[in-house]
Enzyme design. Structure first.
Site, PDB file in Angstrom:
ATOM      1  N   PRO A 128       0.908  -1.214   0.032  1.00  0.00           N
ATOM      2  CA  PRO A 128       0.109  -0.211   0.096  1.00  0.00           C
ATOM      3  C   PRO A 128       0.842   1.535  -0.076  1.00  0.00           C
ATOM      4  O   PRO A 128       0.569   2.302  -0.758  1.00  0.00           O
ATOM      5  CB  PRO A 128      -0.879  -0.114   1.412  1.00  0.00           C
ATOM      6  N   GLY A 131       5.206   1.512  -4.142  1.00  0.00           N
ATOM      7  CA  GLY A 131       4.822   1.190  -5.266  1.00  0.00           C
ATOM      8  C   GLY A 131       5.975   1.211  -6.433  1.00  0.00           C
ATOM      9  O   GLY A 131       6.839   0.207  -6.400  1.00  0.00           O
ATOM     10  N   ILE A 157      -2.381  -7.386  -6.294  1.00  0.00           N
ATOM     11  CA  ILE A 157      -1.510  -8.561  -6.467  1.00  0.00           C
ATOM     12  C   ILE A 157      -2.444  -9.344  -7.744  1.00  0.00           C
ATOM     13  O   ILE A 157      -3.463 -10.025  -7.323  1.00  0.00           O
ATOM     14  CB  ILE A 157      -1.138  -9.280  -5.350  1.00  0.00           C
ATOM     15  N   GLN A 335     -12.160   5.868 -31.758  1.00  0.00           N
ATOM     16  CA  GLN A 335     -12.834   7.107 -32.412  1.00  0.00           C
ATOM     17  C   GLN A 335     -13.294   6.610 -34.014  1.00  0.00           C
ATOM     18  O   GLN A 335     -14.425   7.218 -34.438  1.00  0.00           O
ATOM     19  CB  GLN A 335     -11.441   7.958 -32.738  1.00  0.00           C
ATOM     20  N   GLY A 339     -19.717   6.866 -31.842  1.00  0.00           N
ATOM     21  CA  GLY A 339     -20.465   6.596 -30.658  1.00  0.00           C
ATOM     22  C   GLY A 339     -20.546   5.332 -30.331  1.00  0.00           C
ATOM     23  O   GLY A 339     -20.857   4.771 -29.242  1.00  0.00           O
ATOM     24  N   GLU A 362       4.195  -3.047 -13.637  1.00  0.00           N
ATOM     25  CA  GLU A 362       5.447  -3.411 -13.970  1.00  0.00           C
ATOM     26  C   GLU A 362       6.640  -2.033 -14.254  1.00  0.00           C
ATOM     27  O   GLU A 362       7.054  -2.194 -15.538  1.00  0.00           O
ATOM     28  CB  GLU A 362       5.611  -4.444 -15.067  1.00  0.00           C
ATOM     29  N   SER A 365       5.014   4.495 -16.931  1.00  0.00           N
ATOM     30  CA  SER A 365       5.891   4.984 -17.973  1.00  0.00           C
ATOM     31  C   SER A 365       7.148   6.307 -17.171  1.00  0.00           C
ATOM     32  O   SER A 365       8.128   6.043 -17.950  1.00  0.00           O
ATOM     33  CB  SER A 365       4.965   5.917 -18.807  1.00  0.00           C
TER      34      SER A 365
HETATM   35  C1  LIG Z   1      -4.359  -4.119 -12.089  1.00  0.00           C
HETATM   36  C2  LIG Z   1      -3.016  -3.964 -11.362  1.00  0.00           C
HETATM   37  C3  LIG Z   1      -2.367  -5.236 -11.322  1.00  0.00           C
HETATM   38  C4  LIG Z   1      -1.184  -5.109 -10.633  1.00  0.00           C
HETATM   39  N1  LIG Z   1      -0.468  -6.251 -10.377  1.00  0.00           N
HETATM   40  C5  LIG Z   1       0.929  -6.254  -9.669  1.00  0.00           C
HETATM   41  C6  LIG Z   1       1.408  -7.661  -9.033  1.00  0.00           C
HETATM   42  O1  LIG Z   1       0.964  -8.617  -9.742  1.00  0.00           O
HETATM   43  N2  LIG Z   1       2.318  -7.724  -8.327  1.00  0.00           N
HETATM   44  C7  LIG Z   1       2.677  -6.545  -7.865  1.00  0.00           C
HETATM   45  O2  LIG Z   1       3.757  -6.513  -7.083  1.00  0.00           O
HETATM   46  N3  LIG Z   1       2.604  -5.175  -8.228  1.00  0.00           N
HETATM   47  C8  LIG Z   1       1.442  -5.137  -9.089  1.00  0.00           C
HETATM   48  N4  LIG Z   1       0.525  -4.045  -9.366  1.00  0.00           N
HETATM   49  C9  LIG Z   1       1.156  -2.702  -8.881  1.00  0.00           C
HETATM   50  C10 LIG Z   1       1.856  -2.079  -9.804  1.00  0.00           C
HETATM   51  O3  LIG Z   1       3.307  -2.532 -10.097  1.00  0.00           O
HETATM   52  C11 LIG Z   1       2.002  -0.410  -9.412  1.00  0.00           C
HETATM   53  O4  LIG Z   1       0.733   0.070  -9.065  1.00  0.00           O
HETATM   54  C12 LIG Z   1       3.068   0.410  -9.873  1.00  0.00           C
HETATM   55  O5  LIG Z   1       4.434   0.008  -9.719  1.00  0.00           O
HETATM   56  C13 LIG Z   1       2.837   1.817  -9.477  1.00  0.00           C
HETATM   57  O6  LIG Z   1       3.041   1.985  -8.034  1.00  0.00           O
HETATM   58  P1  LIG Z   1       1.772   2.808  -7.443  1.00  0.00           P
HETATM   59  O7  LIG Z   1       0.496   2.426  -7.945  1.00  0.00           O
HETATM   60  O8  LIG Z   1       2.022   2.724  -5.766  1.00  0.00           O
HETATM   61  O9  LIG Z   1       2.204   4.212  -7.826  1.00  0.00           O
HETATM   62  P2  LIG Z   1       3.237   5.564  -7.224  1.00  0.00           P
HETATM   63  O10 LIG Z   1       4.417   4.647  -7.156  1.00  0.00           O
HETATM   64  O11 LIG Z   1       2.763   6.000  -5.962  1.00  0.00           O
HETATM   65  O12 LIG Z   1       3.155   6.454  -8.508  1.00  0.00           O
HETATM   66  C14 LIG Z   1       2.412   7.497  -8.562  1.00  0.00           C
HETATM   67  C15 LIG Z   1       2.747   8.442  -9.780  1.00  0.00           C
HETATM   68  O13 LIG Z   1       3.878   8.903  -9.347  1.00  0.00           O
HETATM   69  C16 LIG Z   1       5.035   8.714 -10.401  1.00  0.00           C
HETATM   70  N5  LIG Z   1       6.289   8.497  -9.856  1.00  0.00           N
HETATM   71  C17 LIG Z   1       6.621   8.004  -8.678  1.00  0.00           C
HETATM   72  N6  LIG Z   1       7.895   7.859  -8.354  1.00  0.00           N
HETATM   73  C18 LIG Z   1       8.345   8.732  -9.451  1.00  0.00           C
HETATM   74  C19 LIG Z   1       9.747   9.255  -9.743  1.00  0.00           C
HETATM   75  N7  LIG Z   1      10.756   8.920  -8.923  1.00  0.00           N
HETATM   76  N8  LIG Z   1       9.879  10.173 -10.683  1.00  0.00           N
HETATM   77  C20 LIG Z   1       8.789  10.600 -11.442  1.00  0.00           C
HETATM   78  N9  LIG Z   1       7.392   9.981 -11.320  1.00  0.00           N
HETATM   79  C21 LIG Z   1       7.435   9.263  -9.955  1.00  0.00           C
HETATM   80  C22 LIG Z   1       4.462   7.763 -11.058  1.00  0.00           C
HETATM   81  O14 LIG Z   1       4.716   7.379 -12.519  1.00  0.00           O
HETATM   82  C23 LIG Z   1       2.740   7.799 -11.112  1.00  0.00           C
HETATM   83  O15 LIG Z   1       2.346   8.377 -12.227  1.00  0.00           O
HETATM   84  C24 LIG Z   1      -0.477  -3.894 -10.141  1.00  0.00           C
HETATM   85  C25 LIG Z   1      -1.300  -2.900 -10.244  1.00  0.00           C
HETATM   86  C26 LIG Z   1      -2.598  -3.036 -10.945  1.00  0.00           C
HETATM   87  C27 LIG Z   1      -3.282  -1.524 -11.073  1.00  0.00           C
END
Ligand SMILES: Cc1cc2nc3c(=O)[nH]c(=O)nc-3n(C[C@H](O)[C@H](O)[C@H](O)COP(=O)(O)OP(=O)(O)OC[C@H]3O[C@@H](n4cnc5c(N)ncnc54)[C@H](O)[C@@H]3O)c2cc1C
Length: 382
Positions: A128, A131, A157, A335, A339, A362, A365
């Site tokens: 939580p 990420g 996950i 597009q 509609g 993973e 961007s």
């Molecule tokens: C449907 C789904 C399936 C997933 N499956 C898995 C899984 O199987 N196992 C697993 O471990 N995880 C999983 N994830 C987690 C996923 O890998 C994370 O959501 C992702 O790594 C981004 O982390 P966050 O959501 O905490 O975003 P954050 O890290 O909080 O990022 C928020 C924003 O800040 C930007 N940001 C953060 N740090 C920087 C930086 N240093 N410089 C510039 N921009 C930055 C990010 O690009 C993003 O735009 C899953 C997520 C989803 C939505």
């Protein structure tokens, strides 16, 4: 447009394409609405060898190279990204890690069942509070004789509620990436609970879950790789995992192109099919260019992996481009549909919803731009 494939690669691609057309495409909309794919498909994926691609036959794998693996993931992704995700995670992130870092006992314990589809695996890195900054994870594993007690929680996950084994990354030592170890934790271990996450924009057929660990006790023999080397396991898995996400994105973009071209030929406005209008052709051409470029970037990574050459930056390049291309392609296809693209009678709305997560998981961007930038300059800008 394709490079020349070997006979084996062409055959596996054809097998996967037929499977997607028969077993996935007709059901994808229904699974999306029901918020679950039919799990019967897992054994079918196993029977075809799709859950054991690139793994040795002695552990139940079906061999094959990484290009064949990408071809299969593209076809599955063309059918439904939730199905593609099952393979990317269970095989791509977990079974391959067990094969690369596991002991003989761990390989014999898990690989045959994961390859056959009798069992699925999930990859539990994100928390939580961490990420993108995964190296600062706070789930802890504390030694208890020849066992470990794991406590903490994991977020988002994939395969979370379906998996029989979770590859869990937990802190066993100092702050930062050097203090992380990896564990193979059976999901029926006491203290391990899983909560499904509902209300997702896309990938609605996938089981995405929050995991929580309350003093979950595992033997030291469940540790995957050396103590303190868990982050190496995670990063090695993700480097190849990004290639598999990219392949899935090519599948979404190709499906968007197929749907848009078909519709443009059928829909008439101003007394002729909309395919006659130049600006509609522009939309189609933009999708076609994205498909081709994303596919070749993905295949480049597979080729590097198969030749044993460094591929991590190329994997970031492919994942960054292909994920953004999948979003653009699905949006352009929508597009073309006007509609009608906005209602779920047609699949393009789902392609766009499913594509949207690809630029997030993973490595977002932004994170991939930083990885590519670091490789170009030697400067860590995180
Ligand atoms: C449907 C789904 C399936 C997933 N499956 C898995 C899984 O199987 N196992 C697993 O471990 N995880 C999983 N994830 C987690 C996923 O890998 C994370 O959501 C992702 O790594 C981004 O982390 P966050 O959501 O905490 O975003 P954050 O890290 O909080 O990022 C928020 C924003 O800040 C930007 N940001 C953060 N740090 C920087 C930086 N240093 N410089 C510039 N921009 C930055 C990010 O690009 C993003 O735009 C899953 C997520 C989803 C939505």
């Amino acid at each position: 447009m394709d490079l020349e494939l070997t006979e084996e690669q062409a055959a596996v691609r054809e097998l996967a394409a037929g499977f997607a057309d028969r077993e996935i495409v007709p059901f994808a909309a229904e699974w999306d609405r029901a918020e679950s794919i039919d799990l019967g498909i897992v054994k079918k994926l196993g029977a075809l060898g799709f859950l054991g691609l690139t793994l040795p036959e002695e552990y139940g794998g079906s061999g094959g190279d990484h290009l064949a693996y990408c071809l299969v993931l593209e076809e599955l992704g063309r059918g439904d990204s939730s199905v593609r995700g099952v393979v990317s995670v269970s095989l791509g992130l977990v079974a391959k890690s067990i094969n690369a870092f596991g002991t003989e006992e761990q390989k014999r314990q898990w690989l045959p069942r994961l390859c056959s589809g009798e069992a699925l695996a999930c990859f539990a890195l994100t928390e939580p509070g961490t990420g993108s900054d995964a190296a600062n994870l706070t789930t802890r594993a504390v030694r208890d004789g020849d066992h470990w007690l794991i406590s903490g929680s994991k977020m988002f996950i994939t395969n979370g509620t379906w998996a029989e084994v979770a590859l869990v990354f937990a802190r066993t030592g100092e702050p930062g990436h050097r203090g992380v170890s990896a564990f193979l934790v059976p999901t029926d271990t006491p203290g391990f609970t899983r909560t499904p996450i509902h209300g997702k924009l896309g990938l609605r057929g996938q089981a995405t879950a929050e995991l929580s660990f309350d003093a979950v006790r595992v033997p030291d023999s469940a540790r995957l790789g050396a103590e303190g080397k868990g982050f190496t396991v995670a990063m090695a898995a993700l480097a190849k995992g990004r290639m598999s996400v990219a392949a899935g994105c090519v599948g979404i973009a190709q499906a968007s192109l197929d749907a848009a071209v078909r519709y443009a030929g059928e829909r008439e406005q101003f007394g002729k099919s909309i395919a006659h209008h130049q600006l509609v052709q522009e939309l189609l051409a933009d999708i076609a260019v994205d498909v081709a470029a994303a596919r070749l970037l993905t295949w480049r990574v597979a080729d590097l992996v198969d030749r044993g050459l460094p591929f991590a930056t190329e994997s970031s390049v492919a994942k960054l481009f292909a994920s953004e291309a999948a979003v653009r392609s699905a949006n352009n296809a929508l597009q073309v549909f006007g509609g009608y693209g906005f209602i779920d009678e047609y699949p393009v709305g789902k392609y766009l919803r499913d594509a949207r997560v690809m630029t997030l998981y993973e490595g977002t961007s932004q994170i991939h731009k930083l990885l590519i930038g670091r490789s170009l300059t030697g400067v860590n800008a995180f």
